[in-house]
Design a protein around this motif. Sequence first.
Motif, PDB file in Angstrom:
ATOM      1  N   LEU A 136       8.996 108.021  53.518  1.00 23.41           N
ATOM      2  CA  LEU A 136       7.721 108.452  52.956  1.00 23.41           C
ATOM      3  C   LEU A 136       7.326 109.822  53.506  1.00 23.41           C
ATOM      4  N   LEU A 137       7.477 110.026  54.813  1.00 19.20           N
ATOM      5  CA  LEU A 137       7.131 111.304  55.422  1.00 19.20           C
ATOM      6  C   LEU A 137       8.000 112.425  54.872  1.00 19.20           C
ATOM      7  N   GLU A 138       9.284 112.155  54.646  1.00 19.74           N
ATOM      8  CA  GLU A 138      10.170 113.163  54.064  1.00 19.74           C
ATOM      9  C   GLU A 138       9.733 113.508  52.652  1.00 19.74           C
ATOM     10  N   ASP A 139       9.373 112.485  51.863  1.00 16.13           N
ATOM     11  CA  ASP A 139       8.923 112.727  50.492  1.00 16.13           C
ATOM     12  C   ASP A 139       7.626 113.536  50.481  1.00 16.13           C
ATOM     13  N   GLN A 140       6.725 113.258  51.421  1.00 20.89           N
ATOM     14  CA  GLN A 140       5.485 114.027  51.506  1.00 20.89           C
ATOM     15  C   GLN A 140       5.771 115.482  51.884  1.00 20.89           C
ATOM     16  N   GLU A 141       6.696 115.663  52.818  1.00 20.97           N
ATOM     17  CA  GLU A 141       7.080 117.011  53.233  1.00 20.97           C
ATOM     18  C   GLU A 141       7.674 117.790  52.073  1.00 20.97           C
ATOM     19  N   LEU A 142       8.529 117.134  51.277  1.00 25.35           N
ATOM     20  CA  LEU A 142       9.135 117.791  50.117  1.00 25.35           C
ATOM     21  C   LEU A 142       8.100 118.088  49.042  1.00 25.35           C
ATOM     22  N   PHE A 143       7.087 117.231  48.931  1.00 19.12           N
ATOM     23  CA  PHE A 143       6.012 117.481  47.965  1.00 19.12           C
ATOM     24  C   PHE A 143       5.338 118.822  48.255  1.00 19.12           C
ATOM     25  N   PHE A 144       5.007 119.070  49.528  1.00 19.14           N
ATOM     26  CA  PHE A 144       4.352 120.331  49.884  1.00 19.14           C
ATOM     27  C   PHE A 144       5.285 121.522  49.686  1.00 19.14           C
ATOM     28  N   ALA A 145       6.570 121.341  50.002  1.00 22.47           N
ATOM     29  CA  ALA A 145       7.531 122.421  49.783  1.00 22.47           C
ATOM     30  C   ALA A 145       7.622 122.758  48.292  1.00 22.47           C
ATOM     31  N   THR A 199       7.378 120.376  66.343  1.00 22.99           N
ATOM     32  CA  THR A 199       6.591 119.192  66.695  1.00 22.99           C
ATOM     33  C   THR A 199       5.463 119.556  67.640  1.00 22.99           C
ATOM     34  N   ALA A 200       5.755 120.454  68.587  1.00 18.75           N
ATOM     35  CA  ALA A 200       4.729 120.867  69.541  1.00 18.75           C
ATOM     36  C   ALA A 200       3.574 121.575  68.833  1.00 18.75           C
ATOM     37  N   PHE A 201       3.877 122.451  67.891  1.00 15.50           N
ATOM     38  CA  PHE A 201       2.826 123.139  67.139  1.00 15.50           C
ATOM     39  C   PHE A 201       2.021 122.139  66.309  1.00 15.50           C
ATOM     40  N   THR A 202       2.708 121.206  65.672  1.00 16.35           N
ATOM     41  CA  THR A 202       2.026 120.190  64.863  1.00 16.35           C
ATOM     42  C   THR A 202       1.071 119.371  65.724  1.00 16.35           C
ATOM     43  N   SER A 215       1.795 120.058  57.592  1.00 18.63           N
ATOM     44  CA  SER A 215       3.176 120.096  57.119  1.00 18.63           C
ATOM     45  C   SER A 215       3.741 121.502  57.282  1.00 18.63           C
ATOM     46  N   THR A 216       4.897 121.597  57.941  1.00 16.42           N
ATOM     47  CA  THR A 216       5.592 122.881  58.058  1.00 16.42           C
ATOM     48  C   THR A 216       6.357 123.132  56.772  1.00 16.42           C
ATOM     49  N   ILE A 217       6.041 124.245  56.103  1.00 13.98           N
ATOM     50  CA  ILE A 217       6.635 124.542  54.802  1.00 13.98           C
ATOM     51  C   ILE A 217       7.892 125.380  54.936  1.00 13.98           C
ATOM     52  N   PHE A 218       7.840 126.381  55.784  1.00 15.17           N
ATOM     53  CA  PHE A 218       8.959 127.313  55.899  1.00 15.17           C
ATOM     54  C   PHE A 218       8.962 127.864  57.312  1.00 15.17           C
ATOM     55  N   ARG A 219      10.142 128.105  57.852  1.00 14.99           N
ATOM     56  CA  ARG A 219      10.197 128.656  59.193  1.00 14.99           C
ATOM     57  C   ARG A 219      11.388 129.593  59.343  1.00 14.99           C
ATOM     58  N   THR A 220      11.247 130.515  60.239  1.00 14.74           N
ATOM     59  CA  THR A 220      12.320 131.402  60.630  1.00 14.74           C
ATOM     60  C   THR A 220      12.432 131.327  62.150  1.00 14.74           C
ATOM     61  N   ARG A 221      13.264 132.158  62.711  1.00 10.82           N
ATOM     62  CA  ARG A 221      13.390 132.162  64.166  1.00 10.82           C
ATOM     63  C   ARG A 221      12.101 132.604  64.829  1.00 10.82           C
ATOM     64  N   LEU A 332      21.028 120.116  63.013  1.00 11.85           N
ATOM     65  CA  LEU A 332      21.647 121.200  62.245  1.00 11.85           C
ATOM     66  C   LEU A 332      20.603 121.909  61.381  1.00 11.85           C
ATOM     67  N   ALA A 333      19.676 121.142  60.781  1.00 15.28           N
ATOM     68  CA  ALA A 333      18.610 121.758  59.992  1.00 15.28           C
ATOM     69  C   ALA A 333      17.808 122.736  60.841  1.00 15.28           C
ATOM     70  N   SER A 334      17.532 122.357  62.071  1.00 15.25           N
ATOM     71  CA  SER A 334      16.777 123.216  62.976  1.00 15.25           C
ATOM     72  C   SER A 334      17.526 124.508  63.262  1.00 15.25           C
ATOM     73  N   LYS A 335      18.849 124.442  63.340  1.00 15.91           N
ATOM     74  CA  LYS A 335      19.647 125.632  63.640  1.00 15.91           C
ATOM     75  C   LYS A 335      19.596 126.654  62.504  1.00 15.91           C
ATOM     76  N   VAL A 336      19.367 126.184  61.281  1.00 14.30           N
ATOM     77  CA  VAL A 336      19.301 127.112  60.144  1.00 14.30           C
ATOM     78  C   VAL A 336      17.855 127.264  59.641  1.00 14.30           C
ATOM     79  N   TYR A 337      16.886 126.866  60.503  1.00 14.81           N
ATOM     80  CA  TYR A 337      15.458 127.095  60.266  1.00 14.81           C
ATOM     81  C   TYR A 337      14.936 126.408  59.007  1.00 14.81           C
ATOM     82  N   MET A 338      15.331 125.143  58.833  1.00 18.66           N
ATOM     83  CA  MET A 338      14.839 124.343  57.724  1.00 18.66           C
ATOM     84  C   MET A 338      14.362 122.993  58.263  1.00 18.66           C
ATOM     85  N   SER A 339      13.432 122.363  57.547  1.00 19.58           N
ATOM     86  CA  SER A 339      13.042 121.008  57.913  1.00 19.58           C
ATOM     87  C   SER A 339      14.183 120.066  57.526  1.00 19.58           C
TER      88      SER A 339
END
Length: 416
Positions: A136-145, A199-202, A215-221, A332-339
């Motif tokens: 459910l949390l993943e689906d909510q995250e994708l909804f915002f994206a 997670t710390a920022f959230t 919800s974190t939508i997009f991130r870079t380094r 691995l998602a974190s290494k390429v700056y994606m949720s």
Amino acid sequence: MNKIMIVDDEPMTRSHIQQFLQMKFPSYEITGVYGNGAEAFDAFRKNPADIVITDIRMPVMDGLELIQKLQELSTFFVPIIISGYSEFTYAKTAMHLGVIHYLLKPLDFVELTQSLEAASSKLHQNQMLHDHTSSLLEDQELFFADLISGLFADPQKLAAAFHRLDFSFSLSESCGVYLRLSLINPSEPYCYERETLETAFTNLIHMLLRPKCVSTIFRTRKSYDILIIHPDAAVTDNSLQELCAEAKSLLKLDISVSLLFSFQHLEQLTSSLKESLPRSGQAFKPHEAHTLPSGENAPYTRPEPSSAQESIRLAISYIKEHYSEDFTCQELASKVYMSSAHFSRCFKQETGVSFLDYLTEVRMQKALLLLNTNIKVQDIGKMVGYPSKNRFFINFRNYTSYTPTEYRRKVLKIMN
């Protein structure tokens, strides 16, 4: 396979329980047998167990203190207490800790069997609930994206997608802000190694702003774009200043915060993103971005479609180079700056298979080559990323319908 830890200061009791488990529950893995709570606690941190069978009265650290400390590490284990003491105070304390299995010595193995079966059932229920919540949390995250990507330009489509996801707020209460948190010095060491920076920022935003959703939508380094649904839209310059100050105080990081958009309704946010420059007179006008405490304001631009493709390309390269290492989809998602959720979706769109299926394919192809050598089967498993011999055998059999040994003896013999 359930993992069980045994903790008791009496060697004979430990031995009897261990022998009983090996005979009655051969599929269970005994992760360790310990004589006091301190030893068990240190071992649990490195290799968590699903079920902890522990005595109460032990030297160094007793069973009740052990359970209390373990609950600070994990909520996904079931404790079973065995004790020669039937005093009500022990049972009462145990109940406060959520212990529902309290067995008296001398141990009745019929009762222990019932407790283990009940514990296994509870673990299964907990896992199902956890899987449902995670999904459910993943689906909510994708909804915002998808929302930020402009996929819900139709208000009816937006409402339909929103109501399927069981949010803790209604669509009519969906006012909020869209922030960018930027690291002033991205190379600074981060003091909480066990927790991701996202997670710390959230957690920090939840603590300071009391929002209904983050919800974190997009991130870079260097930055994180974060959507916040706030009950009264009371995100002011002062609260953003406080966010910077608390990041410095608690996380030991210097950040700046840009307020990119404020909105009274998610539909208004969608409308604002539909046009590159909203016309004056519209109900929604982008808030003039403020950067705090100082620095050049970075204008908001939606990520180009190629950015996700580039991230997946980098992920595929990483898998091919590091298949022998133990890493998860989230890592691995974190290494390429994606949720994790966005990464999983994009990975399947780009490759046609899931991350796990792709990783398994790479590992199995490497294993097939190595089986044509004189290297031991167990060593091959470790070389292709499976420290557990059982896990390697299971995956290999699912992939080829043979065990590694059968493949080496039968298939390779025919091929050669």
